[in-house]
Design a protein around this motif. Sequence first.
Motif, PDB file in Angstrom:
ATOM      1  N   GLY A   1     -70.934 -97.352 -20.212  1.00  0.00           N
ATOM      2  CA  GLY A   1     -70.502 -98.561 -20.539  1.00  0.00           C
ATOM      3  C   GLY A   1     -69.010 -99.176 -18.662  1.00  0.00           C
ATOM      4  O   GLY A   1     -69.505 -98.567 -17.443  1.00  0.00           O
ATOM      5  N   GLY A   2     -68.535 -99.807 -19.399  1.00  0.00           N
ATOM      6  CA  GLY A   2     -67.083-100.198 -18.344  1.00  0.00           C
ATOM      7  C   GLY A   2     -66.180 -99.655 -17.621  1.00  0.00           C
ATOM      8  O   GLY A   2     -65.842 -99.710 -16.655  1.00  0.00           O
ATOM      9  N   HIS A   3     -66.124 -98.807 -18.750  1.00  0.00           N
ATOM     10  CA  HIS A   3     -65.142 -97.364 -18.027  1.00  0.00           C
ATOM     11  C   HIS A   3     -65.915 -96.374 -17.418  1.00  0.00           C
ATOM     12  O   HIS A   3     -65.446 -95.871 -16.057  1.00  0.00           O
ATOM     13  N   TRP A   4     -67.148 -96.701 -17.178  1.00  0.00           N
ATOM     14  CA  TRP A   4     -68.007 -95.555 -16.617  1.00  0.00           C
ATOM     15  C   TRP A   4     -67.578 -96.148 -14.778  1.00  0.00           C
ATOM     16  O   TRP A   4     -67.635 -95.817 -14.129  1.00  0.00           O
TER      17      TRP A   4
ATOM     18  N   GLY B   1     -52.000 -77.000 -17.597  1.00  0.00           N
ATOM     19  CA  GLY B   1     -51.735 -77.082 -17.002  1.00  0.00           C
ATOM     20  C   GLY B   1     -52.482 -78.098 -15.416  1.00  0.00           C
ATOM     21  O   GLY B   1     -52.454 -78.135 -14.572  1.00  0.00           O
ATOM     22  N   ILE B   2     -53.103 -78.555 -16.562  1.00  0.00           N
ATOM     23  CA  ILE B   2     -54.407 -80.033 -14.913  1.00  0.00           C
ATOM     24  C   ILE B   2     -53.299 -80.931 -14.339  1.00  0.00           C
ATOM     25  O   ILE B   2     -53.296 -81.125 -15.868  1.00  0.00           O
ATOM     26  N   ARG B   3     -53.044 -81.020 -13.617  1.00  0.00           N
ATOM     27  CA  ARG B   3     -52.829 -82.796 -13.262  1.00  0.00           C
ATOM     28  C   ARG B   3     -53.505 -83.368 -13.738  1.00  0.00           C
ATOM     29  O   ARG B   3     -54.726 -84.020 -13.723  1.00  0.00           O
ATOM     30  N   THR B   4     -52.978 -85.075 -14.860  1.00  0.00           N
ATOM     31  CA  THR B   4     -53.845 -85.164 -14.944  1.00  0.00           C
ATOM     32  C   THR B   4     -53.420 -87.186 -14.857  1.00  0.00           C
ATOM     33  O   THR B   4     -52.539 -87.329 -14.404  1.00  0.00           O
ATOM     34  N   LEU B   5     -54.880 -88.032 -14.398  1.00  0.00           N
ATOM     35  CA  LEU B   5     -54.183 -89.511 -14.420  1.00  0.00           C
ATOM     36  C   LEU B   5     -55.008 -90.209 -15.230  1.00  0.00           C
ATOM     37  O   LEU B   5     -56.147 -90.322 -14.926  1.00  0.00           O
ATOM     38  N   TRP B   6     -54.396 -91.448 -15.973  1.00  0.00           N
ATOM     39  CA  TRP B   6     -55.262 -92.304 -16.714  1.00  0.00           C
ATOM     40  C   TRP B   6     -55.071 -93.291 -16.388  1.00  0.00           C
ATOM     41  O   TRP B   6     -54.293 -94.381 -15.825  1.00  0.00           O
ATOM     42  N   VAL B   7     -56.536 -94.599 -15.260  1.00  0.00           N
ATOM     43  CA  VAL B   7     -56.662 -95.799 -15.033  1.00  0.00           C
ATOM     44  C   VAL B   7     -56.995 -96.600 -15.877  1.00  0.00           C
ATOM     45  O   VAL B   7     -58.527 -96.133 -16.471  1.00  0.00           O
ATOM     46  N   ASP B   8     -55.708 -97.714 -16.756  1.00  0.00           N
ATOM     47  CA  ASP B   8     -56.479 -98.127 -18.170  1.00  0.00           C
ATOM     48  C   ASP B   8     -57.636 -99.411 -17.692  1.00  0.00           C
ATOM     49  O   ASP B   8     -57.374 -99.871 -16.633  1.00  0.00           O
ATOM     50  N   SER B   9     -58.141 -99.586 -18.801  1.00  0.00           N
ATOM     51  CA  SER B   9     -59.601-100.546 -17.824  1.00  0.00           C
ATOM     52  C   SER B   9     -58.684-101.971 -17.827  1.00  0.00           C
ATOM     53  O   SER B   9     -58.254-101.956 -18.344  1.00  0.00           O
ATOM     54  N   ILE B  10     -59.818-102.604 -16.560  1.00  0.00           N
ATOM     55  CA  ILE B  10     -58.906-104.100 -16.809  1.00  0.00           C
ATOM     56  C   ILE B  10     -58.809-104.920 -17.761  1.00  0.00           C
ATOM     57  O   ILE B  10     -58.626-106.731 -17.784  1.00  0.00           O
ATOM     58  N   ALA B  11     -60.105-104.731 -18.866  1.00  0.00           N
ATOM     59  CA  ALA B  11     -60.525-105.340 -19.675  1.00  0.00           C
ATOM     60  C   ALA B  11     -59.373-105.543 -20.640  1.00  0.00           C
ATOM     61  O   ALA B  11     -59.173-106.355 -21.831  1.00  0.00           O
ATOM     62  N   ASN B  12     -58.292-104.739 -20.284  1.00  0.00           N
ATOM     63  CA  ASN B  12     -57.225-104.932 -21.312  1.00  0.00           C
ATOM     64  C   ASN B  12     -56.074-105.400 -20.667  1.00  0.00           C
ATOM     65  O   ASN B  12     -54.847-105.257 -20.299  1.00  0.00           O
TER      66      ASN B  12
ATOM     67  N   PRO C   1     -63.543 -89.601 -24.227  1.00  0.00           N
ATOM     68  CA  PRO C   1     -63.865 -88.070 -22.804  1.00  0.00           C
ATOM     69  C   PRO C   1     -62.317 -88.593 -22.097  1.00  0.00           C
ATOM     70  O   PRO C   1     -62.426 -87.340 -22.568  1.00  0.00           O
ATOM     71  N   GLY C   2     -62.887 -89.146 -22.207  1.00  0.00           N
ATOM     72  CA  GLY C   2     -61.096 -89.164 -21.349  1.00  0.00           C
ATOM     73  C   GLY C   2     -59.754 -88.899 -21.843  1.00  0.00           C
ATOM     74  O   GLY C   2     -59.159 -88.208 -21.134  1.00  0.00           O
ATOM     75  N   PHE C   3     -60.025 -89.597 -23.085  1.00  0.00           N
ATOM     76  CA  PHE C   3     -58.954 -89.458 -23.922  1.00  0.00           C
ATOM     77  C   PHE C   3     -58.325 -87.044 -24.288  1.00  0.00           C
ATOM     78  O   PHE C   3     -56.991 -86.841 -23.665  1.00  0.00           O
ATOM     79  N   ILE C   4     -59.382 -87.413 -25.003  1.00  0.00           N
ATOM     80  CA  ILE C   4     -59.062 -85.966 -24.999  1.00  0.00           C
ATOM     81  C   ILE C   4     -59.150 -84.668 -23.735  1.00  0.00           C
ATOM     82  O   ILE C   4     -59.223 -83.783 -23.539  1.00  0.00           O
ATOM     83  N   ALA C   5     -59.767 -84.919 -22.486  1.00  0.00           N
ATOM     84  CA  ALA C   5     -59.340 -84.585 -21.214  1.00  0.00           C
ATOM     85  C   ALA C   5     -58.379 -84.568 -20.661  1.00  0.00           C
ATOM     86  O   ALA C   5     -57.800 -83.450 -20.402  1.00  0.00           O
TER      87      ALA C   5
ATOM     88  N   VAL D   1     -59.018 -87.175 -13.608  1.00  0.00           N
ATOM     89  CA  VAL D   1     -59.015 -88.555 -13.366  1.00  0.00           C
ATOM     90  C   VAL D   1     -60.279 -89.415 -14.361  1.00  0.00           C
ATOM     91  O   VAL D   1     -61.156 -88.739 -14.349  1.00  0.00           O
ATOM     92  N   THR D   2     -59.346 -90.226 -15.058  1.00  0.00           N
ATOM     93  CA  THR D   2     -60.573 -91.185 -16.062  1.00  0.00           C
ATOM     94  C   THR D   2     -59.959 -92.242 -16.754  1.00  0.00           C
ATOM     95  O   THR D   2     -58.294 -92.438 -16.180  1.00  0.00           O
ATOM     96  N   THR D   3     -60.627 -93.059 -16.644  1.00  0.00           N
ATOM     97  CA  THR D   3     -60.906 -94.685 -17.261  1.00  0.00           C
ATOM     98  C   THR D   3     -61.275 -94.823 -18.313  1.00  0.00           C
ATOM     99  O   THR D   3     -61.141 -95.939 -18.654  1.00  0.00           O
TER     100      THR D   3
END
Length: 153
Positions: free
Chosen positions: A17-20, A105-116, A93-97, A87-89
């Motif tokens: 959905g919107g995350h994708w 040891g992987i660099r991680t980036l969370w982009v929170d949903s515009i819906a929130n 699945p994004g949180f688990i990743a 990179v996840t929105t």
Amino acid sequence: MNANPKKTRVVAISSRGGHWIELLRLREAFSDQDVTYVTTVPEYRTMVEGCKFQVVTEASRDTKFRMAIMAFQVLWILLRIRPAVIVTTGAAPGFIAIWLGKRLGIRTLWVDSIANAEELSMSGQLAAKHADTILTQWEHLSSDRIQYHGAIV
């Protein structure tokens, strides 16, 4: 000087959905990288034609067994691909990743949903404890730890 520099391996992962859709709107940012897209809907493969694509089980906090299956699937993908960046929105699945990636040891980036618009999503709040970088699409939600650079349009 190497004329063909090695591309950075990126796992771009989200739920349906919107995350994708928001993840796909970031696609140009990875255009010169070695990207593997991961989501829960096999039919989404057609939206990233020509790119690497993986599917994991659909799950939520209400389906604990399926969440465990998804976690093992995400772990397997991360171990096989060995990305430099995740990179996840969101959401599950994004949180688990993010959680697994941080431990690997992987660099991680969370982009929170515009819906929130009032607060970070529940997944975003959990991910904020583990992600290297957290981005919000609402300026008033930014803080020392959560960055605002605009909305995905």
